[in-house]
Scaffold this motif. Structure first.
Motif, PDB file in Angstrom:
ATOM      1  N   GLN A 146       0.827  -1.199   0.000  1.00 31.24           N
ATOM      2  CA  GLN A 146       0.000   0.000   0.000  1.00 31.24           C
ATOM      3  C   GLN A 146       0.869   1.259   0.000  1.00 31.24           C
ATOM      4  N   LYS A 147       1.947   1.215   0.789  1.00 29.81           N
ATOM      5  CA  LYS A 147       2.845   2.373   0.831  1.00 29.81           C
ATOM      6  C   LYS A 147       3.449   2.648  -0.546  1.00 29.81           C
ATOM      7  N   GLN A 148       3.968   1.598  -1.189  1.00 27.93           N
ATOM      8  CA  GLN A 148       4.550   1.785  -2.509  1.00 27.93           C
ATOM      9  C   GLN A 148       3.508   2.237  -3.518  1.00 27.93           C
ATOM     10  N   SER A 149       2.259   1.684  -3.394  1.00 26.57           N
ATOM     11  CA  SER A 149       1.196   2.101  -4.306  1.00 26.57           C
ATOM     12  C   SER A 149       0.873   3.584  -4.138  1.00 26.57           C
ATOM     13  N   GLN A 150       0.771   4.033  -2.860  1.00 31.69           N
ATOM     14  CA  GLN A 150       0.478   5.445  -2.620  1.00 31.69           C
ATOM     15  C   GLN A 150       1.617   6.338  -3.108  1.00 31.69           C
ATOM     16  N   ILE A 151       2.855   5.878  -2.876  1.00 28.60           N
ATOM     17  CA  ILE A 151       4.007   6.674  -3.335  1.00 28.60           C
ATOM     18  C   ILE A 151       4.010   6.766  -4.857  1.00 28.60           C
ATOM     19  N   LYS A 204       9.917   7.652 -16.931  1.00 26.41           N
ATOM     20  CA  LYS A 204      10.969   6.945 -16.205  1.00 26.41           C
ATOM     21  C   LYS A 204      10.360   5.986 -15.213  1.00 26.41           C
ATOM     22  N   GLU A 205      10.890   4.742 -15.180  1.00 23.44           N
ATOM     23  CA  GLU A 205      10.364   3.710 -14.280  1.00 23.44           C
ATOM     24  C   GLU A 205      10.782   4.002 -12.856  1.00 23.44           C
ATOM     25  N   VAL A 206       9.839   3.908 -11.954  1.00 25.03           N
ATOM     26  CA  VAL A 206      10.122   4.137 -10.531  1.00 25.03           C
ATOM     27  C   VAL A 206      10.782   2.898  -9.955  1.00 25.03           C
ATOM     28  N   PRO A 207      11.943   3.009  -9.267  1.00 22.70           N
ATOM     29  CA  PRO A 207      12.612   1.816  -8.708  1.00 22.70           C
ATOM     30  C   PRO A 207      11.773   1.145  -7.651  1.00 22.70           C
ATOM     31  N   THR A 208      12.064  -0.201  -7.422  1.00 23.99           N
ATOM     32  CA  THR A 208      11.305  -0.993  -6.436  1.00 23.99           C
ATOM     33  C   THR A 208      11.576  -0.525  -5.027  1.00 23.99           C
ATOM     34  N   ASP A 209      12.867  -0.275  -4.706  1.00 25.31           N
ATOM     35  CA  ASP A 209      13.214   0.163  -3.365  1.00 25.31           C
ATOM     36  C   ASP A 209      12.953   1.651  -3.264  1.00 25.31           C
ATOM     37  N   LEU A 210      11.825   2.032  -2.638  1.00 17.48           N
ATOM     38  CA  LEU A 210      11.393   3.428  -2.571  1.00 17.48           C
ATOM     39  C   LEU A 210      11.861   4.132  -1.313  1.00 17.48           C
ATOM     40  N   SER A 211      12.623   3.389  -0.445  1.00 16.64           N
ATOM     41  CA  SER A 211      13.039   4.004   0.804  1.00 16.64           C
ATOM     42  C   SER A 211      14.129   5.030   0.620  1.00 16.64           C
ATOM     43  N   ALA A 245       1.270   9.096  -5.892  1.00 14.46           N
ATOM     44  CA  ALA A 245       1.665  10.484  -5.647  1.00 14.46           C
ATOM     45  C   ALA A 245       2.687  10.952  -6.680  1.00 14.46           C
ATOM     46  N   GLU A 246       3.649  10.074  -7.003  1.00 21.06           N
ATOM     47  CA  GLU A 246       4.643  10.434  -8.009  1.00 21.06           C
ATOM     48  C   GLU A 246       3.977  10.660  -9.367  1.00 21.06           C
ATOM     49  N   GLY A 247       3.021   9.765  -9.704  1.00 19.28           N
ATOM     50  CA  GLY A 247       2.324   9.939 -10.973  1.00 19.28           C
ATOM     51  C   GLY A 247       1.517  11.230 -11.017  1.00 19.28           C
ATOM     52  N   SER A 248       0.798  11.532  -9.880  1.00 20.81           N
ATOM     53  CA  SER A 248       0.035  12.772  -9.832  1.00 20.81           C
ATOM     54  C   SER A 248       0.950  13.986  -9.950  1.00 20.81           C
TER      55      SER A 248
END
Length: 397
Positions: free
Chosen positions: A207-212, A364-371, A215-218
């Motif tokens: 859920q955190k990655q989905s929201q991030i 640009k593809e968002v990386p998997t590790d979003l931390s 948000a990045e897409g928005s």
């Protein structure tokens, strides 16, 4: 022949056979025989053909030299915590000295059994039930060491000792089964809790990655929309400015052409009066015009206008003589060099580069590790869009 002679011969043959049987001894392989003469140890007969003194030497015992396996019946042993367990043992031993095995002990197999039982009770008596069940190798090693040292004087070598079974009392077995069942249930509950915890953590991370990502897409969409609106407003403003300029130029040229045509036509006062009369109905068609007054002296005003613009001809009529008009050699949009760039329809390279940079950032593809990457990616996006804005400002300037 006399029957007595046959009887004598038969007796002699029987004596010879008995003497040979008492004299010759054949010992099989992996076997030894203890020979006594007149009840006293004489020698040990090894495998093969051995000669004996008839009627004086005799075989006391034949010993099997192979390694023997003896399984003893279960023995009741008391542990340190006063619990009785039944232990079944197996002993592997080999006779190395036949004389000692015969003369040092009456029955070496029974002696090994009893020695194994007493040693086992001494070893297990110093252990608890749990240690007894989990320390088989230790018990086997201690039993073998004690038995090997004690039976060496009997001519016996103990190879190994194994515990076949350790059976606690039925009540203890029931308690152990309940304990094992409780331990299994405890481990199952722990594993279920761990699985639920891992599932909750993974769900929260998703859920955190989905929201991030949303948000990045928005954010990228808002940036691109803003950039598109900005570019659209700039281009629309430039188009309106060029359109107004062209309209003004067109009106100016139309007025200029009209006056030039009028001058070339050399209008007379009568012609001006006729044109004036034709425009009066159009002037009276307005909604706000309720009353229209036609001037009575308009011919005099037209005559004065003709005198001011023209000169009298041979007939005394004032006619306008237009000067010679120079045809412009350049199109109207090139009259002023400062506005020539308004009509350039080619796209600005800097604007196109800025749009391509914004699209590259959006795709640009968002990386998997979003931390660790969102801030870096956000800063890179801002730098790219900032560079695009600076390029557009330079292009507008």
């Amino acid at each position: 022949m006399d029957p007595a002679v046959w009887i004598v011969l038969l007796v002699v043959v029987l004596l010879v056979i008995v003497l040979l049987a008492k004299t010759v001894l054949v010992v099989p392989q992996a076997t030894s025989a203890v020979i006594e003469r007149l009840g006293r140890f004489r020698t040990v007969a090894h495998p093969g053909l051995n000669m004996l003194f008839p009627f004086l030497d005799r075989v006391r015992a034949k010993i099997d030299l192979r390694e023997q396996v003896v399984s003893f019946p279960p023995q009741s042993v008391i542990t340190q915590d006063n619990l009785t367990v039944s232990i079944d043992t197996v002993v592997y031993f080999q006779v190395t000295e036949s004389r000692s095995a015969v003369y040092e002990i009456s029955n070496y197999i029974e002696g090994v059994e009893q020695l194994t039982t007493t040693t086992l009770r001494n070893v297990v008596g110093g252990m608890s039930l749990e240690e007894t069940l989990t320390s088989r190798d230790q018990i086997n090693s201690q039993l073998r060491g004690v038995l090997d040292s004690e039976t060496s004087r009997w001519g016996i070598r103990v190879a190994r000792v194994e515990l076949k079974a350790i059976d606690p009392p039925p009540s203890i077995q029931d308690s152990m089964e309940k304990q094992m069942r409780a331990d299994r249930e405890k481990r199952a509950m722990i594993l279920n809790a761990e699985g639920e915890r891992e599932s909750a953590i993974k769900t929260a991370e998703g859920q955190k990655q989905s929201q991030i990502l949303a948000a990045e897409g928005s954010k990228q969409a808002a940036i691109l929309n803003a950039e598109g609106e900005r570019q659209s407003n700039i281009l629309r403003s430039q188009g309106e400015r060029a359109s107004k300029y062209l309209t003004a130029q067109g009106e100016a040229k139309a007025i200029e052409k009209t006056f030039a045509a009028v001058k070339r036509a050399k209008p007379t006062p009568e012609m001006l009066a006729y044109q004036y009369l034709q425009t009066l109905p159009e002037m009276a068609q307005g909604d706000a015009n309720k009353v229209w007054v036609v001037p009575s002296e308009f011919s005099k005003s037209l005559e004065g206008f003709a005198r001011m613009l023209g000169s009298p001809d041979e007939e005394g009529v004032f006619r306008y003589e237009p000067p010679e008009q120079e045809v412009p050699s350049e199109p109207p949009e090139q009259d002023d060099p400062s506005v020539s760039s308004w009509f350039d329809m080619a796209s600005n390279p800097e604007v196109a580069e800025a749009v391509r940079a914004a699209e590259a950032v959006a795709r640009k593809e968002v990386p998997t590790d979003l931390s660790s990457t969102p801030r870096a990616s956000g800063s890179a996006d801002q730098q790219a869009l900032g560079g695009a804005g600076n390029s557009q400002q330079r292009a507008d300037g």
